[in-house]
Design an enzyme around this catalytic site. Structure first.
Site, PDB file in Angstrom:
ATOM      1  N   ILE A  12     -43.766   5.502  37.119  1.00  0.00           N
ATOM      2  CA  ILE A  12     -42.405   5.939  36.772  1.00  0.00           C
ATOM      3  C   ILE A  12     -42.052   5.638  35.311  1.00  0.00           C
ATOM      4  CG2 ILE A  12     -41.192   3.840  37.528  1.00  0.00           C
ATOM      5  CD1 ILE A  12     -39.141   5.930  38.801  1.00  0.00           C
ATOM      6  N   ASP A  35     -40.352  -2.947  37.833  1.00  0.00           N
ATOM      7  CA  ASP A  35     -39.597  -3.675  36.811  1.00  0.00           C
ATOM      8  C   ASP A  35     -40.507  -4.053  35.630  1.00  0.00           C
ATOM      9  OD1 ASP A  35     -37.308  -4.835  35.872  1.00  0.00           O
ATOM     10  OD2 ASP A  35     -37.163  -6.365  37.435  1.00  0.00           O
ATOM     11  N   SER A 118     -37.544  -1.131  47.048  1.00  0.00           N
ATOM     12  CA  SER A 118     -37.661  -2.196  48.070  1.00  0.00           C
ATOM     13  C   SER A 118     -38.988  -2.252  48.829  1.00  0.00           C
ATOM     14  CB  SER A 118     -36.523  -2.140  49.110  1.00  0.00           C
ATOM     15  OG  SER A 118     -35.325  -2.641  48.553  1.00  0.00           O
ATOM     16  N   GLY A 120     -42.072  -2.704  47.732  1.00  0.00           N
ATOM     17  CA  GLY A 120     -43.132  -3.513  47.140  1.00  0.00           C
ATOM     18  C   GLY A 120     -42.902  -4.976  47.462  1.00  0.00           C
TER      19      GLY A 120
HETATM   20  P1  ADP Z   1     -39.137  -3.985  45.113  1.00  0.00           P
HETATM   21  O1  ADP Z   1     -38.957  -5.394  44.573  1.00  0.00           O
HETATM   22  O2  ADP Z   1     -37.852  -3.193  45.142  1.00  0.00           O
HETATM   23  O3  ADP Z   1     -39.897  -3.964  46.394  1.00  0.00           O
HETATM   24  P2  ADP Z   1     -41.504  -3.222  43.564  1.00  0.00           P
HETATM   25  O4  ADP Z   1     -41.524  -2.839  42.129  1.00  0.00           O
HETATM   26  O5  ADP Z   1     -42.204  -4.484  43.942  1.00  0.00           O
HETATM   27  O6  ADP Z   1     -39.964  -3.228  43.972  1.00  0.00           O
HETATM   28  O7  ADP Z   1     -42.124  -2.063  44.433  1.00  0.00           O
HETATM   29  C1  ADP Z   1     -41.439  -0.884  44.798  1.00  0.00           C
HETATM   30  C2  ADP Z   1     -42.421   0.246  44.965  1.00  0.00           C
HETATM   31  O8  ADP Z   1     -42.794   0.722  43.678  1.00  0.00           O
HETATM   32  C3  ADP Z   1     -43.745  -0.115  45.659  1.00  0.00           C
HETATM   33  O9  ADP Z   1     -44.021   0.906  46.597  1.00  0.00           O
HETATM   34  C4  ADP Z   1     -44.763  -0.125  44.533  1.00  0.00           C
HETATM   35  O10 ADP Z   1     -46.044   0.303  44.987  1.00  0.00           O
HETATM   36  C5  ADP Z   1     -44.195   0.880  43.591  1.00  0.00           C
HETATM   37  N1  ADP Z   1     -44.576   0.738  42.154  1.00  0.00           N
HETATM   38  C6  ADP Z   1     -45.119  -0.326  41.527  1.00  0.00           C
HETATM   39  N2  ADP Z   1     -45.312  -0.053  40.210  1.00  0.00           N
HETATM   40  C7  ADP Z   1     -44.875   1.224  40.016  1.00  0.00           C
HETATM   41  C8  ADP Z   1     -44.800   2.100  38.892  1.00  0.00           C
HETATM   42  N3  ADP Z   1     -45.217   1.728  37.681  1.00  0.00           N
HETATM   43  N4  ADP Z   1     -44.289   3.347  39.077  1.00  0.00           N
HETATM   44  C9  ADP Z   1     -43.857   3.750  40.291  1.00  0.00           C
HETATM   45  N5  ADP Z   1     -43.893   2.975  41.381  1.00  0.00           N
HETATM   46  C10 ADP Z   1     -44.400   1.729  41.257  1.00  0.00           C
END
Ligand code: ADP
Length: 174
Positions: A12, A35, A118, A120
């Protein structure tokens, strides 16, 4: 309204849209996953702006510039931490999507990309999250949002499959 929603696989932080969503934590001071990727790509000025915001409650949303990202804005929302499903997680997740889209509309944003909020570090089951994400976005668009296109950027193939399956179920239920 489903024709205004796309589902793709990717990072993203590299996505070109008016705004990208950051699945943040309540401090808004950075973390892992989405993040980490967004802050890394945006550069240190994003963290400087985030420091001025005073955090954010679960399900609410705050907006900043995108700095070195292709996106002009970042909208930050802490989604709910999964605690088994009976702690208002579903409603809080829907609130995250709704509040992000409301903030986007206030800022004249036409194109926006969401990660799977949420699912991840916060451990929300992805099939359940995908259904809530898609139905909430569809309902907001149907209610007359000025946001024109919403893209779900799934990071893993498993997430992509879950979002596609939830999307197909919505198409079939029309
Ligand atoms: P949360 O703390 O809300 O769970 P995370 O960032 O840990 O957020 O994960 C949310 C989702 O985003 C997960 O399904 C993860 O695989 C995905 N994710 C991780 N990195 C990226 C990225 N660079 N772009 C898009 N999605 C991502």
């Amino acid at each position: 309204m489903l024709d205004r929603i796309d589902i793709i696989q990717g990072n993203i932080a590299a996505f070109e849209a008016d705004a990208v969503l950051n699945a943040a934590n309540k401090s808004l001071l950075g973390g892992g996953g989405v993040d980490g990727a967004i802050h890394y790509a945006a550069g240190p000025e994003l963290l400087e702006e985030c420091r001025t915001l005073g955090g954010c409650e679960t399900g609410e949303a705050k907006i900043t510039g995108g700095y070195n990202l292709p996106a002009k804005y970042v909208i930050h929302t802490p989604g709910p931490i999964w605690k088994g499903g009976d702690r208002n997680e579903d409603a809080l997740l829907a609130a995250s999507y709704r509040n992000c889209l409301a903030l986007a509309a206030e800022h004249g944003i036409k194109t926006i990309a969401f990660p799977s909020i949420s699912t991840g570090a916060y451990a929300f089951p992805v099939d359940r999250a995908a259904k809530i994400a898609l139905t909430t976005v569809r309902d907001v668009l149907a209610a007359g949002s000025s946001v024109e296109r919403v893209t779900f950027v799934c990071y893993t193939r498993a997430d992509l499959a879950a979002y596609r399956k939830a999307f197909s179920a919505l198409v079939e239920s029309r």
